[in-house]
Design a protein around this motif. Structure first.
Motif, PDB file in Angstrom:
ATOM      1  N   GLY A  29       0.787  -1.230   0.000  1.00 26.44           N
ATOM      2  CA  GLY A  29       0.000   0.000   0.000  1.00 26.44           C
ATOM      3  C   GLY A  29       0.812   1.269   0.000  1.00 26.44           C
ATOM      4  O   GLY A  29       0.263   2.368  -0.086  1.00 26.44           O
ATOM      5  N   THR A  30       2.140   1.149   0.089  1.00 23.87           N
ATOM      6  CA  THR A  30       2.991   2.345   0.115  1.00 23.87           C
ATOM      7  C   THR A  30       3.488   2.729  -1.261  1.00 23.87           C
ATOM      8  O   THR A  30       4.181   3.744  -1.406  1.00 23.87           O
ATOM      9  N   SER A  31       3.174   1.914  -2.260  1.00 31.58           N
ATOM     10  CA  SER A  31       3.614   2.175  -3.625  1.00 31.58           C
ATOM     11  C   SER A  31       5.132   2.302  -3.644  1.00 31.58           C
ATOM     12  O   SER A  31       5.833   1.479  -3.087  1.00 31.58           O
ATOM     13  N   VAL A  32       5.635   3.359  -4.270  1.00 34.35           N
ATOM     14  CA  VAL A  32       7.087   3.561  -4.325  1.00 34.35           C
ATOM     15  C   VAL A  32       7.492   4.769  -3.491  1.00 34.35           C
ATOM     16  O   VAL A  32       8.594   5.285  -3.638  1.00 34.35           O
ATOM     17  N   LEU A  33       6.620   5.243  -2.629  1.00 37.45           N
ATOM     18  CA  LEU A  33       6.909   6.459  -1.872  1.00 37.45           C
ATOM     19  C   LEU A  33       7.966   6.198  -0.799  1.00 37.45           C
ATOM     20  O   LEU A  33       7.797   5.309   0.033  1.00 37.45           O
ATOM     21  N   PRO A  34       9.047   6.978  -0.784  1.00 39.10           N
ATOM     22  CA  PRO A  34      10.071   6.786   0.238  1.00 39.10           C
ATOM     23  C   PRO A  34       9.824   7.602   1.503  1.00 39.10           C
ATOM     24  O   PRO A  34      10.475   7.394   2.508  1.00 39.10           O
ATOM     25  N   LEU A  35       8.868   8.551   1.432  1.00 39.06           N
ATOM     26  CA  LEU A  35       8.507   9.357   2.601  1.00 39.06           C
ATOM     27  C   LEU A  35       7.026   9.676   2.503  1.00 39.06           C
ATOM     28  O   LEU A  35       6.559  10.200   1.495  1.00 39.06           O
ATOM     29  N   PHE A  36       6.267   9.344   3.562  1.00 39.55           N
ATOM     30  CA  PHE A  36       4.822   9.540   3.513  1.00 39.55           C
ATOM     31  C   PHE A  36       4.282   9.620   4.930  1.00 39.55           C
ATOM     32  O   PHE A  36       5.012   9.437   5.922  1.00 39.55           O
ATOM     33  N   LYS A  37       3.003   9.870   5.035  1.00 33.53           N
ATOM     34  CA  LYS A  37       2.320   9.906   6.323  1.00 33.53           C
ATOM     35  C   LYS A  37       1.232   8.839   6.299  1.00 33.53           C
ATOM     36  O   LYS A  37       0.524   8.685   5.306  1.00 33.53           O
ATOM     37  N   VAL A  38       1.123   8.085   7.391  1.00 26.02           N
ATOM     38  CA  VAL A  38       0.065   7.076   7.510  1.00 26.02           C
ATOM     39  C   VAL A  38      -1.151   7.737   8.146  1.00 26.02           C
ATOM     40  O   VAL A  38      -1.040   8.440   9.153  1.00 26.02           O
ATOM     41  N   LYS A  39      -2.294   7.520   7.552  1.00 25.15           N
ATOM     42  CA  LYS A  39      -3.532   8.116   8.053  1.00 25.15           C
ATOM     43  C   LYS A  39      -3.753   7.739   9.518  1.00 25.15           C
ATOM     44  O   LYS A  39      -3.727   6.576   9.889  1.00 25.15           O
ATOM     45  N   GLY A  40      -3.946   8.758  10.343  1.00 24.58           N
ATOM     46  CA  GLY A  40      -4.198   8.534  11.762  1.00 24.58           C
ATOM     47  C   GLY A  40      -2.952   8.501  12.622  1.00 24.58           C
ATOM     48  O   GLY A  40      -3.040   8.433  13.848  1.00 24.58           O
ATOM     49  N   PHE A  41      -1.757   8.565  11.988  1.00 17.42           N
ATOM     50  CA  PHE A  41      -0.500   8.531  12.743  1.00 17.42           C
ATOM     51  C   PHE A  41       0.191   9.878  12.593  1.00 17.42           C
ATOM     52  O   PHE A  41       0.330  10.389  11.478  1.00 17.42           O
ATOM     53  N   PRO A  42       0.629  10.499  13.687  1.00 16.26           N
ATOM     54  CA  PRO A  42       1.071  11.898  13.625  1.00 16.26           C
ATOM     55  C   PRO A  42       2.457  12.131  13.048  1.00 16.26           C
ATOM     56  O   PRO A  42       2.799  13.270  12.733  1.00 16.26           O
ATOM     57  N   HIS A  43       3.278  11.088  12.897  1.00 18.49           N
ATOM     58  CA  HIS A  43       4.655  11.301  12.471  1.00 18.49           C
ATOM     59  C   HIS A  43       4.884  10.802  11.046  1.00 18.49           C
ATOM     60  O   HIS A  43       4.058  10.083  10.484  1.00 18.49           O
ATOM     61  N   LEU A  44       6.014  11.180  10.480  1.00 22.42           N
ATOM     62  CA  LEU A  44       6.358  10.795   9.115  1.00 22.42           C
ATOM     63  C   LEU A  44       6.935   9.380   9.085  1.00 22.42           C
ATOM     64  O   LEU A  44       7.545   8.924  10.055  1.00 22.42           O
ATOM     65  N   ILE A  45       6.745   8.697   7.967  1.00 22.82           N
ATOM     66  CA  ILE A  45       7.344   7.387   7.739  1.00 22.82           C
ATOM     67  C   ILE A  45       8.326   7.533   6.582  1.00 22.82           C
ATOM     68  O   ILE A  45       8.005   8.118   5.544  1.00 22.82           O
ATOM     69  N   ILE A  46       9.517   6.991   6.759  1.00 21.36           N
ATOM     70  CA  ILE A  46      10.556   7.110   5.740  1.00 21.36           C
ATOM     71  C   ILE A  46      11.214   5.744   5.563  1.00 21.36           C
ATOM     72  O   ILE A  46      11.209   4.924   6.483  1.00 21.36           O
ATOM     73  N   THR A  47      11.774   5.492   4.397  1.00 19.04           N
ATOM     74  CA  THR A  47      12.335   4.170   4.106  1.00 19.04           C
ATOM     75  C   THR A  47      13.853   4.135   4.241  1.00 19.04           C
ATOM     76  O   THR A  47      14.484   3.162   3.840  1.00 19.04           O
TER      77      THR A  47
END
Length: 741
Positions: free
Chosen positions: A158-176
């Motif tokens: 579900g993250t596709s190819v995004l290396p930095l994104f935000k998960v709905k409902g979670f306040p912080h950034l996600i990075i790979t």
């Protein structure tokens, strides 16, 4: 990319313990503003007032441009990442770094300039608006009462190819990718499995699985749905196919065929090389479609047999695929949980063969091949006799742990004061909330150990390996670190008052908002690439035993270094941004070069006899140094610095210092040659300028009194072509003929 840079980057990001490889191809990290120091940073409410926050939250971004926005803020501490109610600002430095690590995509919007110190200090940030994805694995998501995600696993697909994104409902950034915490201020970047404490979650589910609670819940749910169809075949056919007694025997034999078959041979667990994850755990993958079980790659090469098959599982999967959709899902959960529960109970057969593990703790996980989970279930947790005794004991005083294998030993909450532990393997041991006053560790491996919030008053670490060791919130007053290797350790909000670091290696460690008053650092060779941020270092001492010792690449940002003492050969490429250096003593240093002293104060500080080269003193205050003379400045930046009253002597300034808008009022510059300096709009009010040398063009940008103009010497520039280049020839002229009217 330079190989040395790559190695340094690898070392500075290796600050977490990795358990094992998982089926997911990507590694995810939580990128967030560090909680410690949040109350000291610039006021984010002013930032929100300047941005169209409601439009950003609704995803209406058409109105946003790349134009700069200036925001006046209160505060002196500027982290490289600012999170404010779902709005993210990343410093220009951090954004440039991310561009070298990942394809950042077009998520940068306005440049936001945060101005403090009455506008004298502008800091550049980018407004980041990442894509928001609904990619949490549905069954893993757990929400708190406010509706925020407090636990989740990420569906990689579900993250596709995004290396930095935000998960709905979670306040912080996600990075790979892992962000270097030493290079950036106020930034935390944690592997998602460590951030959400997956191991703790696995332990909880393991206990429920062993008790049969989880399986019974799934059986009850399926049979309620089957009863609602009025077709009893649904219920009893699944029971018949999942013959628990038959499966129990097959799973036990399969496990024994891998682990017990090697009894007494040399290729047992004991022979595994140090450093492999397999020295303490293994992952067993299994296929729901064909009933095939196989060890992960890191483990399968150490066993004659590394897999087994349960033929009776294929008909189960075939039957489930023929069920109605709603029943098929519930039946699949019964099937999966049955296998896991039986694997948990039958793996206990390995307890009868402790010689396989030589008394070491050992954990076995089992992950379904098609599972989206990054958190494979635990099915076997073997603890050696010593660990079992230790965990059961209330008081460990007087027990001997010398030379023992205590990997992952959990001492948490136990009183351990006065213990002496020598030559033990304590990798990843847990000492959370322990009382360890006066404890002595000698020649121990404490890599990855966790001393969070423990009391270590007067503790001693002699000759120990402390790599990725955590001391966050620990009380380390008067603790001693002698001849130990400290690398990538974390001392966030620790109390290190009067602590003593001597000899060997201290590198890439993070000291954030730590109390380090009267701490002593006896440097054997170099204090290298450590970050001291928002720390109290009053009266701290940095001294070198050898003749050639240095502090290199260290950061003392926003630190209180009042009365600190530096006695090393060199301080190089270090940051003292916005630090209090009042009454600090640098006179024991031969040279200080390529350092950043912007906005720092030097009240009664001593730089006597020090060669200061290529440093930045912009907006710093050097007007009240302890001794206003006998330091040598070469190629420094004094933009808007306060040098009022300073006595440069005849050698105090060497070309080409930057003196743009510097305050040189009442400074003693008699006989000093300023012709090589950038002297623009500097203040020479009351300055002593007898025989001070200026270029004629410099006088166009400064104001001097008539008496001052009568005392200075002025030279003009002429250029003479020499060969292929130009050589500057400075020709002296008389003051009377060259001084402008």
């Amino acid at each position: 990319m330079d190989i040395h840079y790559e190695m340094k980057e690898f070392l500075q990001t290796a600050d977490e313990t990795t358990d094992f490889d998982i089926a997911a191809e990507k590694t995810f990290y939580v990128l967030k503003e560090l909680a410690a120091g949040h109350e000291d940073r610039v006021d984010g409410r002013e930032i929100l007032k300047a941005l169209p926050v409601d439009a950003i939250r609704r995803g209406e971004l058409n109105a946003l441009t790349k134009e700069s926005i200036y925001v006046n803020v209160r505060g002196e501490y500027f982290p490289d990442l600012i999170e404010e109610n779902g709005i993210y600002l990343a410093s220009e430095k951090l954004v440039d770094y991310l561009k070298t690590k990942i394809a950042l995509r077009d998520i940068q919007y306005n440049m936001v300039i945060l101005g403090s110190e009455d506008g004298k200090r502008p800091e550049m940030y980018y407004l980041l608006i990442p894509d928001e994805l609904d990619c949490a694995v549905k069954d893993s998501a757990r929400y708190n009462k406010q509706g925020a995600l407090e636990f989740m696993e990420i569906d990689e697909a579900g993250t596709s190819v995004l290396p930095l994104f935000k998960v709905k409902g979670f306040p912080h950034l996600i990075i790979t990718t892992k962000v270097n915490r030493i290079a950036f201020t106020g930034v935390e970047c944690v592997r998602i499995e460590n951030y959400f404490h997956y191991e703790t979650e696995r332990d909880r589910l393991y206990r429920e699985r062993m008790s049969g609670k989880r399986l019974q819940e799934r059986i009850d749910a399926y049979e309620r749905m089957a009863d609602a169809t009025d077709d009893t075949n649904y219920k009893f056919t699944l029971r018949r196919l999942l013959n628990r007694e038959s499966l129990r025997i097959e799973i036990r034999k399969g496990l024994e065929s891998i682990f017990v078959a090697l009894q007494g041979q040399t290729s047992t667990m004991e022979a595994l090389p140090d450093g492999l994850p397999s020295d303490r755990l293994m992952v067993l993958f299994w296929s729901r479609e064909n009933g095939w079980f196989q060890l992960m790659t890191d483990g399968d090469g150490y066993f004659d047999g590394n897999s087994f098959m349960i033929d009776s599982l294929e008909p189960v999967q075939s039957y489930i695929t023929q069920l109605p959709e709603n029943l098929a899902k519930a039946a699949g959960e019964v099937y999966g949980e049955t296998i896991l529960q039986l694997a948990c109970t039958e793996s206990q057969c390995l307890d009868k063969h402790p010689e396989l593990l030589n008394g070491k703790s050992f954990r076995l996980y089992m992950q379904e091949e098609s599972s989206q989970s990054m958190n494979p279930p635990l099915i076997y947790d073997y603890k050696g006799p010593l660990q079992c005794q230790g965990e059961m004991a209330v008081d460990l005083y007087g027990k001997s742990f010398g030379g023992a294998d205590l990997q992952e030993f959990d001492f948490s909450g136990k009183p351990l004061s006065g213990l002496k532990i020598e030559g033990s393997d304590l990798r990843r041991a847990k000492f959370v909330n322990c009382v360890l006053n006066g404890v002595e560790f000698i020649n121990c491996d404490l890599s990855g150990a966790d001393f969070t919030k423990s009391s270590l008053w007067k503790a001693k670490f002699n000759g120990c390996l402390l790599e990725r060791t955590i001391f966050d919130g620990a009380d380390l007053q008067q603790a001693e670190f002698g001849d130990s290797f400290l690398m990538n350790c974390s001392f966030i909000q620790s109390n290190l008052t009067a602590a003593h670091f001597s000899g060997h290696i201290l590198t890439d460690c993070l000291f954030h908002k730590a109390d380090m008053g009267d701490a002593r650092f006896e440097i054997a060779d170099a204090l290298l690439d450590n970050a001291f941020r928002l720390c109290n270092l009053q009266k701290a001492k940095f001294t070198g035993k050898a003749e050639e010792t240095e502090i290199t690449g260290c950061e003392f940002r926003n630190c209180d270094l009042t009365e600190a003492h530096f006695e090393v050969s060199r301080i190089v490429d270090s940051i003292f941004l916005k630090s209090k250096l009042n009454m600090a003593d640098f006179s024991g240093c031969e040279s200080i070069s390529d350092c950043d002293f912007r906005w720092s104060s030097f009240f009664r500080a001593s730089i006597e006899g020090v060669w200061l080269e290529s440093c930045d003193f912009s907006l710093g205050n050097l007007s009240q140094l302890k001794k206003m003379s006998e330091a040598i400045f070469c190629d420094n930046n004094f933009f808007k610095a306060n040098l009022s009253g300073y006595d440069f002597g005849t050698t105090g300034s060497r070309c080409p210092n930057m003196l743009m808008e510097a305050n040189l009022s009442y400074a003693r510059l008699d006989g000093v040659d300023l012709s090589g300096c950038e002297v623009i709009r500097a203040d020479f009010s009351g300055a002593y300028l007898k025989d001070t040398v200026f270029l004629s063009r410099q006088l166009e940008d400064i104001k001097l009194t008539l008496p001052q103009r009568g005392e200075i010497r002025v030279i003009r520039e002429s250029t003479v072509e020499e060969g292929a280049g130009l050589k500057k020839d400075l020709t002296t002229e008389s003051t009377e003929s060259s001084t402008p009217a």
